[in-house]
Scaffold this motif. Structure first.
Motif, PDB file in Angstrom:
ATOM      1  N   GLN A 170       0.818  -1.211   0.000  1.00 33.68           N
ATOM      2  CA  GLN A 170       0.000   0.000   0.000  1.00 33.68           C
ATOM      3  C   GLN A 170       0.860   1.273   0.000  1.00 33.68           C
ATOM      4  N   ARG A 185      -6.292  -5.268   9.201  1.00 32.43           N
ATOM      5  CA  ARG A 185      -6.407  -6.717   9.086  1.00 32.43           C
ATOM      6  C   ARG A 185      -7.205  -7.295  10.254  1.00 32.43           C
ATOM      7  N   ASN A 188     -10.857  -6.451   9.643  1.00 35.01           N
ATOM      8  CA  ASN A 188     -11.387  -7.360   8.620  1.00 35.01           C
ATOM      9  C   ASN A 188     -11.765  -8.701   9.230  1.00 35.01           C
ATOM     10  N   GLN A 189     -10.913  -9.216  10.108  1.00 37.26           N
ATOM     11  CA  GLN A 189     -11.200 -10.486  10.766  1.00 37.26           C
ATOM     12  C   GLN A 189     -12.442 -10.400  11.648  1.00 37.26           C
ATOM     13  N   GLU A 193     -16.442  -2.943   9.155  1.00 34.28           N
ATOM     14  CA  GLU A 193     -16.088  -2.118   8.004  1.00 34.28           C
ATOM     15  C   GLU A 193     -14.962  -1.160   8.369  1.00 34.28           C
ATOM     16  N   PRO A 198      -7.224  -0.356   1.630  1.00 34.30           N
ATOM     17  CA  PRO A 198      -8.037  -0.957   0.550  1.00 34.30           C
ATOM     18  C   PRO A 198      -7.826  -2.462   0.519  1.00 34.30           C
ATOM     19  N   ARG A 199      -8.877  -3.188   0.220  1.00 33.13           N
ATOM     20  CA  ARG A 199      -8.721  -4.628   0.044  1.00 33.13           C
ATOM     21  C   ARG A 199      -7.947  -4.883  -1.245  1.00 33.13           C
ATOM     22  N   TRP A 200      -7.282  -6.025  -1.296  1.00 30.60           N
ATOM     23  CA  TRP A 200      -6.458  -6.360  -2.457  1.00 30.60           C
ATOM     24  C   TRP A 200      -7.290  -6.289  -3.742  1.00 30.60           C
ATOM     25  N   GLU A 202      -8.568  -3.514  -4.881  1.00 33.52           N
ATOM     26  CA  GLU A 202      -9.351  -2.294  -4.874  1.00 33.52           C
ATOM     27  C   GLU A 202      -8.420  -1.105  -5.053  1.00 33.52           C
TER      28      GLU A 202
END
Length: 208
Positions: A170, A185, A188-189, A193, A198-200, A202
């Motif tokens: 990033q 991370r 996300n787990q 939100e 950004p998610r991979w 995106e």
């Protein structure tokens, strides 16, 4: 995964207190109720590594964190290490998820063996026995065979082992960016939100 309303955040004495404080900030901003646990060693690490000067007493710490993070009244609940009547000490009252961030290798060992000598260890034991989300964020280098065996054991029990290992895809420009990578991370787990990373695949904030 249904949206989480309550999360236990435990802070132990590994380096990386910045991750814990940033995670607490993000959880509060997301409207999550946080049961906050902190070890004596972690108190020292926080004072050494950050600008935070956390009060030692649970009630004073609760007021301090509520003020610092602009939390709504009662959103952050702080419990002492021997408060066995805390909701997190029982499967009937504990939140649906727990994060130990950072997770010292001593705490890792105690959780892996079910020691339950303090509230952090007991809360993690409850999460395991109730098959609830348990995220452990070790920050150590190098790992010994003992550490790796404990992580494997906990992973086999259903815990998520999420080392504090920032990535660089990033293009971080500051220490804060590296902290946000790990915190993102974790969020996300938890199924929360987040706009930190950004998610991979995106686009990033500048469309990179």
């Amino acid at each position: 995964m249904a949206e989480l309303q309550r999360v236990t955040l435990a802070v132990t004495g590994a380096s990386g207190a910045q991750y814990a404080m940033r995670l607490l900030e993000c959880l509060v901003q997301a409207g999550v109720e946080v049961s906050f646990l902190i070890s004596q060693a972690a108190q020292l690490v926080v004072a050494t590594e950050t600008r935070w000067q956390l009060p030692a007493k649970p009630q004073a710490l609760e007021l301090y964190l509520t003020d610092q993070f602009a939390a709504r009244p009662g959103q952050i609940k702080v419990y002492g290490k021997q408060d066995w009547m805390a909701p997190v000490a029982s499967g009937s009252g504990a939140p649906a998820a727990m994060v130990v961030c950072p997770c010292s290798t001593g705490s890792l060992s105690a959780i892996a063996t079910g020691a339950s000598n303090n509230l952090i260890e007991r809360a993690a034991d409850v999460a395991l026995k109730e098959r609830r989300k348990l995220i452990l964020v070790p920050r150590e280098a190098p790992f010994s065979t003992i550490h790796l065996e404990n992580m494997l054991k906990l992973s086999q029990m259903g815990a998520v082992i999420l080392p504090a290992s920032p990535g660089f895809y990033q293009h971080p420009e500051s220490v804060a960016d590296l902290i946000d990578f790990v915190v993102a991370r974790i969020l996300n787990q938890l199924g929360i939100e987040q706009q930190l990373l950004p998610r991979w695949g995106e686009a990033g904030p500048q469309g990179e």
